[in-house]
Motif scaffolding. Structure first.
Motif, short mmCIF file in Angstrom:
data_model
loop_
_atom_site.label_atom_id
_atom_site.label_comp_id
_atom_site.label_asym_id
_atom_site.label_seq_id
_atom_site.Cartn_x
_atom_site.Cartn_y
_atom_site.Cartn_z
N VAL A 144 -5.84 2.31 8.29
CA VAL A 144 -4.22 2.07 8.31
C VAL A 144 -4.02 1.06 9.65
O VAL A 144 -5.07 0.48 10.20
N HIS A 185 3.89 -3.05 -3.54
CA HIS A 185 2.09 -3.09 -3.02
C HIS A 185 1.52 -4.76 -3.19
O HIS A 185 0.60 -4.65 -2.83
N THR A 208 -8.84 -0.51 3.06
CA THR A 208 -8.76 1.09 3.13
C THR A 208 -7.86 1.50 4.89
O THR A 208 -7.88 2.91 5.03
N GLY A 220 -3.68 1.83 -0.75
CA GLY A 220 -3.10 2.91 0.36
C GLY A 220 -1.55 2.57 0.31
O GLY A 220 -0.90 1.63 0.25
#
Length: 396
Positions: free
Chosen positions: A155, A26, A153, A188
């Motif tokens: 998508v 990540h 944040t 996320g």
């Protein structure tokens, strides 16, 4: 594309393995000397993460294809799932405003054209200038919240990931670092964040603990020389000199080549060393006045050129004709100097130049520092140096 990263086979291999095996973390920290490749690799890695053809039939496994629509958008830094964050100086004095400067998009476009280009605010106060910003350049809390935390944040709109590239993570104020930390604690599922830094010790330890670190080493002169010829169109005869002045940084090499005054400054550095040998204040003063006329960063850059001359003297004495000199076009002058001054204390010369650079960094008076340096070099060249720029009053 990762194949465009210069001379970092080990680091590129680590990233290629992660892509090929689907083991992408990540958060990454690409760290190493400025201009050696962390930023260029971060952008190339982001392109590979967003490539539509990677890992699919007929496509590459461990790099971007470079030709699909996603790759072309990522290369131009206009992909909706790719976000790049440069530290910048505060534009407005208002407490509730911390917007990006008006030329931020222009700098990103220049970065897309050449990922090693010296276009960030720490290097250029304005595009086209030779000097850095005179204002504090850093990541602050409000822009980190308004841009980075907001973007991360989202998508994915078109790609497989949302990718953020934050350069100069070692230039973060405490508030910005804490905001980033909150993001790293709960990333996320599709988010990949790549930080770059020159000084790892200046990155918050709690941030470091959440990053997969990839080290980048200073580039060898041969790699820089080849890139200058192939990518920047520098004539082969001059590329070698520029590469050896770059101190392991392709970005620095581009700066050197792009500066019309570099040859002038290099000649002034040699003239300074020669005139320092005389020990005559009236001979040294005009050179000092010329060298001291720029800002702090310009003077530090000029002192780097003086240090390169001294480095060449050290190498010439140690290795003779086989020495790999920086100033290869001045090899005859270097070897003649070494032969003429067998008693010169070259280590002391290097030491006092480094101390002068530290004094300029600490906002010392440039004329006083450079004049003192001239006489310290004189003593070293005559073999009677203490190795100190200024001898303590209580010295025996």
């Amino acid at each position: 594309m990762l194949s465009r990263v210069i001379g970092q086979d080990r680091a590129v291999g680590v990233l290629a393995q992660a892509l090929a095996h689907g083991r992408v973390a990540h958060t990454y920290l690409f760290h190493g000397p400025a201009g050696s490749g962390p930023r260029a690799a971060a952008l190339a890695f982001a392109q590979a993460l967003l490539c539509e053809r990677r890992g699919r039939p007929g496509g590459p496994e461990a790099d971007a294809c470079g030709t699909c629509l996603a790759c072309t958008k990522a290369a131009r830094l206009i992909h909706p799932d790719l976000h790049v964050y440069l530290p910048f100086p505060k534009v407005s004095k208002a407490a509730d405003k911390d917007e990006r400067p008006g030329d931020y998009a222009e700098r990103l476009a220049a970065l897309a054209a050449e990922p090693y280009a010296p276009v960030d605010y720490r290097q250029r106060g304005a595009l086209g200038d030779d000097g850095p910003s005179k204002k504090q350049v850093e990541h602050r809390r409000r822009p980190t919240n308004d841009f980075l935390r907001r973007d991360m944040t989202f998508v994915p709109v078109e790609g497989r990931h949302v990718v953020g590239v934050l350069t100069d993570a070692d230039a973060m104020r405490e508030g910005a670092a804490n905001s980033l930390l909150k993001l790293l604690e709960e990333p996320g599922p599709d988010v990949v964040l790549v930080l770059t830094a020159e000084r790892v010790e200046n990155v918050l330890p709690t941030i470091l603990s959440r990053c997969q670190r990839v080290r980048f080493d200073p580039l060898p002169p041969e790699a820089i020389e080849a890139a200058l010829v192939a990518r920047a169109g520098v004539p082969a005869g001059q590329a070698g000199v520029v590469a050896r002045m770059a101190d392991g940084s392709y970005t620095r090499a581009l700066e050197v080549w792009g500066s019309a005054s570099v040859q002038e400054q290099r000649a002034l550095a040699l003239d300074f060393v020669r005139k320092a040998y005389t020990g005559r204040a009236d001979v040294v003063a005009p050179v000092v006045q010329q060298a001291a006329s720029g800002g702090r960063e310009a003077i530090k850059g000029w002192l780097d050129l003086v240090a390169l001359w001294v480095r060449d003297l050290v190498l010439a004495r140690a290795a003779g004709a086989d020495a790999r000199l920086v100033n290869v076009d001045q090899a005859e002058a270097v070897h003649r100097f070494v032969a003429a001054l067998p008693a010169a204390d070259l280590d002391a010369m290097a030491a006092v130049v480094a101390q002068a650079t530290d004094a300029i960094e600490a906002n010392g008076n440039a004329t006083l520092v450079l004049t003192t340096l001239a006489f310290a070099l004189r003593d070293a060249m005559h073999g009677r140096s203490t190795g100190l720029l200024v001898t303590p009053l209580d010295a025996a």
